[in-house]
Design a protein around this motif. Structure first.
Motif, short mmCIF file in Angstrom:
data_model
loop_
_atom_site.label_atom_id
_atom_site.label_comp_id
_atom_site.label_asym_id
_atom_site.label_seq_id
_atom_site.Cartn_x
_atom_site.Cartn_y
_atom_site.Cartn_z
N PHE A 1 -1.98 95.20 4.20
CA PHE A 1 -1.07 94.09 3.88
C PHE A 1 0.19 94.62 3.22
O PHE A 1 1.29 94.15 3.50
CB PHE A 1 -1.76 93.06 2.97
CG PHE A 1 -0.84 91.98 2.51
CD1 PHE A 1 -0.23 91.12 3.42
CD2 PHE A 1 -0.55 91.81 1.17
CE1 PHE A 1 0.63 90.12 3.01
CE2 PHE A 1 0.31 90.82 0.73
CZ PHE A 1 0.89 89.97 1.66
N LYS A 2 0.06 95.62 2.35
CA LYS A 2 1.24 96.22 1.71
C LYS A 2 2.16 96.83 2.78
O LYS A 2 3.38 96.70 2.71
CB LYS A 2 0.83 97.30 0.70
CG LYS A 2 0.22 96.73 -0.55
CD LYS A 2 -0.20 97.83 -1.50
CE LYS A 2 -0.89 97.24 -2.72
NZ LYS A 2 -1.44 98.27 -3.60
N ILE A 3 1.56 97.48 3.76
CA ILE A 3 2.34 98.05 4.86
C ILE A 3 3.03 96.94 5.65
O ILE A 3 4.22 97.03 5.95
CB ILE A 3 1.43 98.89 5.79
CG1 ILE A 3 0.93 100.12 5.04
CG2 ILE A 3 2.16 99.29 7.07
CD1 ILE A 3 -0.18 100.87 5.74
N ALA A 4 2.29 95.87 5.97
CA ALA A 4 2.85 94.75 6.72
C ALA A 4 4.00 94.10 5.96
O ALA A 4 5.04 93.78 6.53
CB ALA A 4 1.76 93.71 7.02
N LYS A 5 3.82 93.93 4.66
CA LYS A 5 4.86 93.29 3.82
C LYS A 5 6.13 94.16 3.80
O LYS A 5 7.24 93.65 3.93
CB LYS A 5 4.33 93.06 2.41
CG LYS A 5 5.14 92.08 1.62
CD LYS A 5 4.34 91.60 0.42
CE LYS A 5 5.08 90.53 -0.31
NZ LYS A 5 6.05 90.95 -1.24
N LYS A 6 5.96 95.45 3.65
CA LYS A 6 7.13 96.35 3.68
C LYS A 6 7.80 96.31 5.06
O LYS A 6 9.02 96.34 5.16
CB LYS A 6 6.72 97.79 3.35
CG LYS A 6 6.45 98.03 1.89
CD LYS A 6 6.10 99.49 1.64
CE LYS A 6 5.73 99.71 0.19
NZ LYS A 6 5.26 101.08 -0.06
N ALA A 7 6.98 96.24 6.11
CA ALA A 7 7.53 96.19 7.47
C ALA A 7 8.33 94.90 7.67
O ALA A 7 9.39 94.92 8.32
CB ALA A 7 6.41 96.28 8.49
N LEU A 8 7.87 93.79 7.12
CA LEU A 8 8.59 92.53 7.25
C LEU A 8 9.93 92.57 6.53
O LEU A 8 10.86 91.84 6.87
CB LEU A 8 7.74 91.37 6.71
CG LEU A 8 6.53 90.99 7.56
CD1 LEU A 8 5.65 90.00 6.82
CD2 LEU A 8 6.96 90.43 8.91
N ASP A 9 10.05 93.44 5.52
CA ASP A 9 11.31 93.61 4.78
C ASP A 9 12.17 94.72 5.37
O ASP A 9 13.24 95.01 4.86
CB ASP A 9 11.01 93.92 3.31
CG ASP A 9 10.36 92.75 2.59
OD1 ASP A 9 10.59 91.60 3.01
OD2 ASP A 9 9.61 93.00 1.62
N ASN A 10 11.72 95.34 6.44
CA ASN A 10 12.40 96.47 7.07
C ASN A 10 13.56 95.97 7.95
O ASN A 10 13.45 95.94 9.16
CB ASN A 10 11.36 97.26 7.89
CG ASN A 10 11.96 98.42 8.63
OD1 ASN A 10 13.04 98.90 8.33
ND2 ASN A 10 11.25 98.88 9.65
N ALA A 11 14.64 95.60 7.31
CA ALA A 11 15.79 95.04 8.02
C ALA A 11 16.38 96.00 9.04
O ALA A 11 16.97 95.58 10.04
CB ALA A 11 16.86 94.60 7.04
N ALA A 12 16.20 97.29 8.83
CA ALA A 12 16.74 98.29 9.76
C ALA A 12 15.92 98.37 11.04
O ALA A 12 16.38 98.89 12.04
CB ALA A 12 16.79 99.67 9.08
N GLY A 13 14.69 97.86 10.99
CA GLY A 13 13.85 97.85 12.19
C GLY A 13 13.33 99.21 12.59
O GLY A 13 13.00 99.44 13.75
N VAL A 14 13.22 100.13 11.65
CA VAL A 14 12.76 101.48 11.94
C VAL A 14 11.26 101.45 12.24
O VAL A 14 10.48 100.92 11.46
CB VAL A 14 13.04 102.43 10.74
CG1 VAL A 14 12.51 103.82 11.03
CG2 VAL A 14 14.52 102.47 10.45
N LEU A 15 10.87 102.01 13.39
CA LEU A 15 9.47 102.05 13.78
C LEU A 15 8.83 103.35 13.33
O LEU A 15 9.50 104.35 13.13
CB LEU A 15 9.35 101.93 15.30
CG LEU A 15 9.87 100.65 15.92
CD1 LEU A 15 9.77 100.72 17.44
CD2 LEU A 15 9.14 99.43 15.39
N MET A 16 7.51 103.33 13.15
CA MET A 16 6.76 104.56 12.81
C MET A 16 6.40 105.30 14.06
O MET A 16 6.09 104.75 15.06
CB MET A 16 5.47 104.19 12.07
CG MET A 16 5.63 104.08 10.61
SD MET A 16 3.96 103.98 9.88
CE MET A 16 4.42 103.62 8.22
#
Length: 192
Positions: free
Chosen positions: A177-192
């Motif tokens: 969930f912490k990863i998902a929450k950070k991803a939702l705030d990832n305005a740059a859209g950088v993928l892993m």
């Protein structure tokens, strides 16, 4: 259902050469067949993904608002809901669908979120968040930074906190969930 594999199934569907509204029934039939299974059968996800990749219009049929007409009865309700949740989660994980399809559902609205819907979306997010960290990041980051999806992002965070993390006693889902929450705030859209 009589196909040897998903390629044969896909070829048979293309051979039918449906058009217009008939064409829309293909995905509904695939979903209905998936729901009839006692346990989730990955075949339907692979076939649905192949069809979605062939014709993007089929993705709209899989949106939650489009498949809400699926009826649940008694004991089979749990199996059908689980199969549908797993189908959607697998489609999200392989990027045949986007979390943006959930924008038609207000995950934060207690009136709209009936116990059956809560159970369904719990299964969807639990299944989704049981994948590896990179997939969780990539699935959730696809809707980050899109202004018109802010309500959806907030609804997802609230729903997962209230209905998925709150009932989980392990450490795996809260970490994802912490990863998902950070991803939702990832305005740059950088993928892993």
């Amino acid at each position: 259902m009589s196909a040897e594999d998903y390629v044969d199934g896909f070829d048979k569907i293309l051979w039918l050469d449906f058009s217009g509204k008939q064409d829309q029934q293909i995905m509904r039939i695939i979903v209905d067949c998936c729901l009839q299974e006692k346990t989730f059968n990955m075949y339907y996800m692979v076939l649905a993904s192949k069809i979605c990749n062939h014709d993007k219009n089929h993705k709209l049929i899989l949106a939650p608002g489009s498949i809400q007409g699926v009826r649940y009865n008694g004991v089979e309700m749990l199996n059908r809901s689980m199969n549908l949740a797993k189908l959607a989660a697998e489609m999200l994980v392989n990027f045949s669908l986007s979390l943006a399809t959930l924008k038609v559902v207000n995950l934060a609205n207690p009136v709209e979120m009936t116990p059956k819907r809560i159970m369904h979306f719990q299964m969807l997010f639990e299944t989704l968040m049981q994948t590896d960290d990179a997939l969780v990041w990539n699935v959730f980051t696809r809707i980050a930074g899109i202004p018109e999806l802010e309500i959806l992002r907030d609804g997802i965070v609230l729903f997962i906190k209230q209905h998925v993390i709150a009932k989980d006693t392990g450490k795996e889902l809260p970490g994802r969930f912490k990863i998902a929450k950070k991803a939702l705030d990832n305005a740059a859209g950088v993928l892993m």
